[in-house]
Design an enzyme around this catalytic site. Structure first.
Site, PDB file in Angstrom:
ATOM      1  N   ASP A  52       0.878  -1.127  -0.061  1.00 15.20           N
ATOM      2  CA  ASP A  52       0.095  -0.042   0.124  1.00 15.20           C
ATOM      3  C   ASP A  52       0.730   1.282   0.069  1.00 15.20           C
ATOM      4  O   ASP A  52       1.855   1.268   0.502  1.00 15.20           O
ATOM      5  CB  ASP A  52      -0.915   0.158   1.419  1.00 15.20           C
ATOM      6  CG  ASP A  52      -1.665  -0.962   1.285  1.00 15.20           C
ATOM      7  OD1 ASP A  52      -2.270  -2.023   0.598  1.00 15.20           O
ATOM      8  OD2 ASP A  52      -1.992  -1.421   2.489  1.00 15.20           O
ATOM      9  N   ASP A  58       0.292   8.598   7.912  1.00 16.23           N
ATOM     10  CA  ASP A  58       0.554   7.236   8.282  1.00 16.23           C
ATOM     11  C   ASP A  58       1.823   7.150   8.958  1.00 16.23           C
ATOM     12  O   ASP A  58       1.940   6.729  10.123  1.00 16.23           O
ATOM     13  CB  ASP A  58       0.815   6.285   6.911  1.00 16.23           C
ATOM     14  CG  ASP A  58      -0.612   5.722   6.291  1.00 16.23           C
ATOM     15  OD1 ASP A  58      -1.506   5.553   7.293  1.00 16.23           O
ATOM     16  OD2 ASP A  58      -0.596   5.370   5.193  1.00 16.23           O
ATOM     17  N   GLU A  81       1.636  -2.235  11.494  1.00 17.95           N
ATOM     18  CA  GLU A  81       1.418  -2.568  10.293  1.00 17.95           C
ATOM     19  C   GLU A  81       2.366  -1.858   9.151  1.00 17.95           C
ATOM     20  O   GLU A  81       2.513  -2.354   8.028  1.00 17.95           O
ATOM     21  CB  GLU A  81      -0.093  -2.102   9.709  1.00 17.95           C
ATOM     22  CG  GLU A  81      -0.603  -2.434   8.693  1.00 17.95           C
ATOM     23  CD  GLU A  81      -1.890  -1.960   8.132  1.00 17.95           C
ATOM     24  OE1 GLU A  81      -2.910  -2.232   8.896  1.00 17.95           O
ATOM     25  OE2 GLU A  81      -1.848  -1.211   7.344  1.00 17.95           O
ATOM     26  N   GLU A  82       2.798  -0.713   9.465  1.00 15.16           N
ATOM     27  CA  GLU A  82       3.683   0.194   8.537  1.00 15.16           C
ATOM     28  C   GLU A  82       5.043  -0.343   8.405  1.00 15.16           C
ATOM     29  O   GLU A  82       5.741   0.065   7.380  1.00 15.16           O
ATOM     30  CB  GLU A  82       3.489   1.706   8.812  1.00 15.16           C
ATOM     31  CG  GLU A  82       2.110   2.216   8.677  1.00 15.16           C
ATOM     32  CD  GLU A  82       1.642   2.060   7.258  1.00 15.16           C
ATOM     33  OE1 GLU A  82       2.210   1.920   6.218  1.00 15.16           O
ATOM     34  OE2 GLU A  82       0.251   2.057   7.292  1.00 15.16           O
ATOM     35  N   ASP A 102      -2.048  -0.597  14.184  1.00 17.68           N
ATOM     36  CA  ASP A 102      -2.116  -0.019  12.990  1.00 17.68           C
ATOM     37  C   ASP A 102      -2.148   1.322  13.195  1.00 17.68           C
ATOM     38  O   ASP A 102      -3.331   1.926  13.702  1.00 17.68           O
ATOM     39  CB  ASP A 102      -3.475  -0.627  12.312  1.00 17.68           C
ATOM     40  CG  ASP A 102      -3.760  -0.026  10.841  1.00 17.68           C
ATOM     41  OD1 ASP A 102      -2.888   0.872  10.533  1.00 17.68           O
ATOM     42  OD2 ASP A 102      -4.744  -0.327  10.250  1.00 17.68           O
ATOM     43  N   LEU A 104      -2.749   4.285  11.345  1.00 14.51           N
ATOM     44  CA  LEU A 104      -3.689   5.145  10.667  1.00 14.51           C
ATOM     45  C   LEU A 104      -4.335   4.048   9.616  1.00 14.51           C
ATOM     46  O   LEU A 104      -4.013   4.143   8.630  1.00 14.51           O
ATOM     47  CB  LEU A 104      -3.081   6.313  10.145  1.00 14.51           C
ATOM     48  CG  LEU A 104      -3.912   7.588  10.106  1.00 14.51           C
ATOM     49  CD1 LEU A 104      -4.405   8.010  11.633  1.00 14.51           C
ATOM     50  CD2 LEU A 104      -3.171   8.693   9.665  1.00 14.51           C
ATOM     51  N   ASP A 105      -5.684   3.596  10.302  1.00 20.71           N
ATOM     52  CA  ASP A 105      -6.471   2.868   9.409  1.00 20.71           C
ATOM     53  C   ASP A 105      -7.162   3.550   8.523  1.00 20.71           C
ATOM     54  O   ASP A 105      -7.729   4.607   8.802  1.00 20.71           O
ATOM     55  CB  ASP A 105      -7.168   1.825  10.495  1.00 20.71           C
ATOM     56  CG  ASP A 105      -7.974   0.823   9.659  1.00 20.71           C
ATOM     57  OD1 ASP A 105      -7.542   0.002   8.953  1.00 20.71           O
ATOM     58  OD2 ASP A 105      -9.082   1.121   9.487  1.00 20.71           O
ATOM     59  N   GLU A 267      -5.478  -5.617  13.054  1.00 23.04           N
ATOM     60  CA  GLU A 267      -7.072  -4.914  12.657  1.00 23.04           C
ATOM     61  C   GLU A 267      -8.017  -6.213  13.072  1.00 23.04           C
ATOM     62  O   GLU A 267      -8.643  -5.758  13.895  1.00 23.04           O
ATOM     63  CB  GLU A 267      -7.129  -4.661  11.228  1.00 23.04           C
ATOM     64  CG  GLU A 267      -6.350  -3.615  10.448  1.00 23.04           C
ATOM     65  CD  GLU A 267      -6.396  -3.541   9.138  1.00 23.04           C
ATOM     66  OE1 GLU A 267      -6.030  -4.553   8.315  1.00 23.04           O
ATOM     67  OE2 GLU A 267      -6.663  -2.600   8.515  1.00 23.04           O
TER      68      GLU A 267
HETATM   69  P1  FDP Z   1      -7.345   1.526   3.255  1.00 25.56           P
HETATM   70  O1  FDP Z   1      -7.209   0.572   2.284  1.00 25.56           O
HETATM   71  O2  FDP Z   1      -7.846   2.744   3.019  1.00 25.56           O
HETATM   72  O3  FDP Z   1      -6.100   1.667   4.453  1.00 25.56           O
HETATM   73  O4  FDP Z   1      -6.980  -1.789   6.273  1.00 25.56           O
HETATM   74  C1  FDP Z   1      -7.262  -1.196   5.196  1.00 25.56           C
HETATM   75  C2  FDP Z   1      -8.536  -0.533   4.786  1.00 25.56           C
HETATM   76  O5  FDP Z   1      -8.373   0.844   4.202  1.00 25.56           O
HETATM   77  C3  FDP Z   1      -9.692  -0.437   5.838  1.00 25.56           C
HETATM   78  O6  FDP Z   1      -9.731   0.491   6.711  1.00 25.56           O
HETATM   79  C4  FDP Z   1     -11.107  -0.617   5.127  1.00 25.56           C
HETATM   80  O7  FDP Z   1     -12.014  -1.101   5.667  1.00 25.56           O
HETATM   81  C5  FDP Z   1     -10.404  -1.395   3.410  1.00 25.56           C
HETATM   82  O8  FDP Z   1      -9.181  -1.450   3.530  1.00 25.56           O
HETATM   83  C6  FDP Z   1     -11.228  -0.659   2.654  1.00 25.56           C
HETATM   84  O9  FDP Z   1     -10.810  -1.207   1.275  1.00 25.56           O
HETATM   85  P2  FDP Z   1     -11.646  -1.552  -0.039  1.00 25.56           P
HETATM   86  O10 FDP Z   1     -10.995  -0.144  -0.687  1.00 25.56           O
HETATM   87  O11 FDP Z   1     -11.116  -2.354  -0.810  1.00 25.56           O
HETATM   88  O12 FDP Z   1     -13.168  -1.174   0.239  1.00 25.56           O
END
Ligand code: FDP
Length: 327
Positions: A52, A58, A81-82, A102, A104-105, A267
């Protein structure tokens, strides 16, 4: 503090660690609130272990949490996570707790002013002082967590946590800079009003997942109560709404995410402890999330989490499909 008094043997270290996390949360909250005004929006130009794109916020949140806990003598190892690898504290400073987080989720929501959050999970270390802290301390199943929770940077900043004695929510009063108890003993409804899932993945799901989501949409002939859809795309925010109002969040396995998208340690497991303490459930479709023994720090898992009866229905349907041997 109140709960600590119920345990005469408590040393106060856990309360202090939670306090350290609160301090980090206040610093992150301040930065999030001013994000559009300072040069902190946008990508940092780097990728994390999951591939990501890391955002500047973050990285800021990651360092803030790490700095708040690292030299306190309360933790022995932290994993984020980072970061690819965990950070082992110097031997002489190693305390009895393990912090997984995590920072900043919901990163993809940062630049567009949508709610985001920090998730944390605390374990007791399993390594001895002699051996020194290692990955072994981090790779523990969720049911062994000592505490878990999250901070939601939403319309207000909230801390929600459990130490295994119910779930309690505190709202940050920015005028005094303190988290005040606003939601004592949270219980989540057994049947939810909402279902939250990224339905653009429909064609990538198995037939069982399609049946489950279809049932939440249409009622499935009375097998479950039909629900309203709500999907923010920030796990903490979706989870929090469902915790308070009742609902189910799903990020199931899909052809593009065969193991699911969300991380078990940072998470799924902490939120699973929170939801179970509030009367809800969390499963990967076959097992309770809290029973999964992690093999890898950044392991992913399918996640179905929320109101008890809704999760039970989803687990029945997805579990039955998984039990049929593949042809
Ligand atoms: P993000 O990719 O924006 O970091 O953990 C990752 C996460 O967000 C969750 O917070 C969120 O529920 C999910 O991914 C969203 O994924 P989609 O864009 O595939 O729906």
């Amino acid at each position: 503090m109140e709960q600590e008094r119920l345990h005469p043997e408590a040393t106060g270290e856990l309360s202090n660690l939670l306090y350290d996390i609160c301090l980090a949360a206040k610093i992150i909250s301040r930065q999030v609130r001013r994000a559009g005004l300072t040069d902190i929006l946008g990508g940092s130009g780097t990728l994390n272990v999951s591939g990501d794109l890391q955002q500047k916020l973050d990285m800021f949140a990651n360092e803030t949490v790490r700095n708040a806990v690292q030299h306190t003598g309360r933790v022995c190892i932290t994993a984020s996570e980072e970061d690819e690898a965990p950070l082992v504290c110097p031997r002489e400073e190693q305390g009895k707790y393990v912090l997984l987080y995590d920072p900043l989720d919901g990163s993809t929501n940062i630049d567009v002013n949508v709610s985001i959050g920090t998730i944390f999970s605390i374990h007791r270390r399993v390594t001895g002082q002699q051996e020194g802290a290692s990955d072994r301390d981090c790779l523990q199943p969720g049911y062994r967590q000592t505490a878990a929770g999250y901070i939601l940077y939403g319309s207000s900043t909230m801390l929600v946590y459990t130490t295994g004695q119910g779930v309690h929510g505190f709202t940050l009063d920015p005028t005094i800079g303190e988290f005040l108890l606003s939601h004592p003993s949270i219980r989540t409804p057994a049947v939810g009003r909402y279902y939250s899932v990224n339905e653009s993945n429909w064609n990538r799901w198995s037939p069982a997942v399609q049946r489950v989501v279809g049932a939440f949409k249409n009622g499935d002939g009375g097998a479950v109560q039909a629900k309203n859809a709500r999907y923010i795309g920030s796990l903490v925010a979706d989870f929090h709404r469902n915790l308070i109002s009742g609902g189910i969040f799903l990020y199931p396995a899909a052809t593009n995410y065969p193991q699911g998208k969300l991380r078990l340690l940072y998470e799924a497991a902490p939120l699973a402890l929170v939801v179970e303490q509030a009367g809800g459930r969390a499963t990967d479709g076959c097992r309770s999330i809290l029973d999964i023994v992690p093999e890898d720090l950044h392991q992913k898992t399918p996640l179905v989490i929320g109101s008890r009866d809704d999760v039970a229905f989803a687990a029945r349907v997805i579990g039955a499909e998984a039990a049929v041997p593949a042809k």
